[in-house]
Design a protein around this motif. Structure first.
Motif, mmCIF file in Angstrom:
data_model
loop_
_atom_site.group_PDB
_atom_site.id
_atom_site.type_symbol
_atom_site.label_atom_id
_atom_site.label_comp_id
_atom_site.label_asym_id
_atom_site.label_seq_id
_atom_site.Cartn_x
_atom_site.Cartn_y
_atom_site.Cartn_z
ATOM 1 N N LEU A 245 5.598 -7.299 -1.473
ATOM 2 C CA LEU A 245 5.334 -5.874 -1.193
ATOM 3 C C LEU A 245 6.598 -5.057 -1.425
ATOM 4 N N LEU B 232 0.645 -4.232 -7.776
ATOM 5 C CA LEU B 232 1.061 -3.494 -6.570
ATOM 6 C C LEU B 232 1.936 -2.299 -6.942
ATOM 7 N N LEU C 205 -1.120 0.963 2.362
ATOM 8 C CA LEU C 205 -1.901 -0.086 1.700
ATOM 9 C C LEU C 205 -2.335 -1.076 2.780
ATOM 10 N N ILE D 248 -5.761 -10.232 -4.488
ATOM 11 C CA ILE D 248 -4.383 -10.239 -5.015
ATOM 12 C C ILE D 248 -3.945 -11.674 -5.347
ATOM 13 N N GLU E 137 2.790 -8.353 -8.682
ATOM 14 C CA GLU E 137 3.819 -7.320 -8.492
ATOM 15 C C GLU E 137 3.523 -6.107 -9.382
#
Ligand code: AVI
Length: 320
Positions: free
Chosen positions: A294, A176, A189, A164, A173
């Motif tokens: 996140l 995700l 995750l 990532i 982002e």
């Protein structure tokens, strides 16, 4: 479940020549880091992972070994583990071994040879785990379609290796969010991130004393020469990696050692002495910074595990 590809302008899956010509036409010349990984580049990256200076791989492995019971409990029974970019599937084995009655493993990777060999190895070792190998680019919708036919108690995406970090925060982002779109309420995750730390430690990891990272970086020029009919002289470039504290990332560049011209597929590119090609970013996160990322992508951070020196973190987040 919504299944949609990531828009091409965000995490594009375009053509090598087009990307190289476009990147080298920018004011700050760039090359997309995904092109570092041809066969030779992937072999060099495996060597990097073994280096003393490159602490990431062994630190992450140690965190998994130390906390695997807690991680498996957090994942819970009956889970399907989905691994985008699974490669040789080595990292997931410890988790699969510790899970209670997993409903299966769904690795996704572009290399059929590596993925199918890994499937055979896992099936031989853990015969109770159903492995469904999905071949293709994990940023594309088609490779996720097979999930429709599996109805586990929950799905958990496994994304180790600090991969990532090679996306800018904006693109991370988007990625995700894309992962979140493959999950439902209660799904999870499990993801590895390298932590912000002393720049000396960081720079040593990307400018190692055995010069393997230098070879890895320069290999992208060799690849352009062999695949795109170019005439880069690798001796005219030096490897440079430095930590940018404001951007919280290690940047990898190739520095032109003299003023010269390179031809690629009939086009000419001028290099001034000292001019660089930016080849990779490796973003480092604080725990709170990654939790914010996140959250903005639709996950709820649940917990994380670190090594004793706070070099690296493995996060568990879920869809609430
Ligand atoms: C694959 N990725 C997480 C590595 C990193 O640390 O950013 C790639 C790498 N580049 C130079 N060394 C390792």
């Amino acid at each position: 479940m919504a299944v949609s590809p990531i828009p091409d302008d965000k995490l594009q899956n375009s053509d090598f020549l087009t990307d190289v010509l476009a990147g080298l036409s920018e004011e700050q010349k760039t090359l997309p880091c995904k092109y570092l990984y041809d066969e030779a580049g992937s072999r060099l990256f495996e060597q990097i992972c073994e280096l003393d200076d490159y602490y990431l791989t062994r630190t992450e492995a140690a965190i998994f070994r130390e906390h695997i019971t807690a991680m498996a409990q957090q994942v819970g029974p009956g889970a399907l583990i989905v691994e985008p970019g699974a490669g040789n599937c080595e990292k997931v084995e410890l988790l699969l071994e510790h899970l209670q009655a997993p409903s299966g493993y769904y690795p996704i990777d572009i290399s059929p040879e590596i993925l199918l060999a890994a499937k055979a190895r896992i099936t031989a070792r853990l015969p109770n785990i159903e492995v469904t190998a999905s071949i293709g680019d994990f940023t594309q919708a088609d490779v996720w379609q097979g999930l429709k036919d599996i109805t586990p108690r929950k799905r958990v995406l496994f994304f180790p290796g600090s991969t990532i970090g090679n996306f800018t925060p904006e693109h991370a982002e988007v990625l995700l969010e894309f992962f979140a779109s493959k999950l439902s309420r209660g799904d999870g995750l499990l993801i590895g991130t390298d932590l912000v730390k002393d720049s000396i430690v960081l720079e040593r990891a990307y400018c190692d004393s055995e010069h393997v990272t230098e070879e890895f970086n320069k290999n992208i020029l060799a690849r352009i020469n062999s695949e795109l009919n170019a005439n880069f002289d690798l001796a005219h470039f030096a490897h440079r990696a430095f930590y940018h504290p404001l951007r919280q990332r290690v940047e990898m560049h190739l520095v032109s050692l003299k003023s010269h011209t390179v031809q690629i597929a009939g086009r000419k590119f001028e290099f001034a002495e000292g001019e660089t090609i930016h080849t990779e970013n490796s973003h480092k996160y604080s725990i709170s910074g990654f939790n914010r990322l996140l959250s903005s992508a639709g996950f709820t951070p649940i917990r994380h595990w670190c090594d004793s020196e706070q070099r690296y973190a493995v996060h568990y987040a879920q869809i609430s």
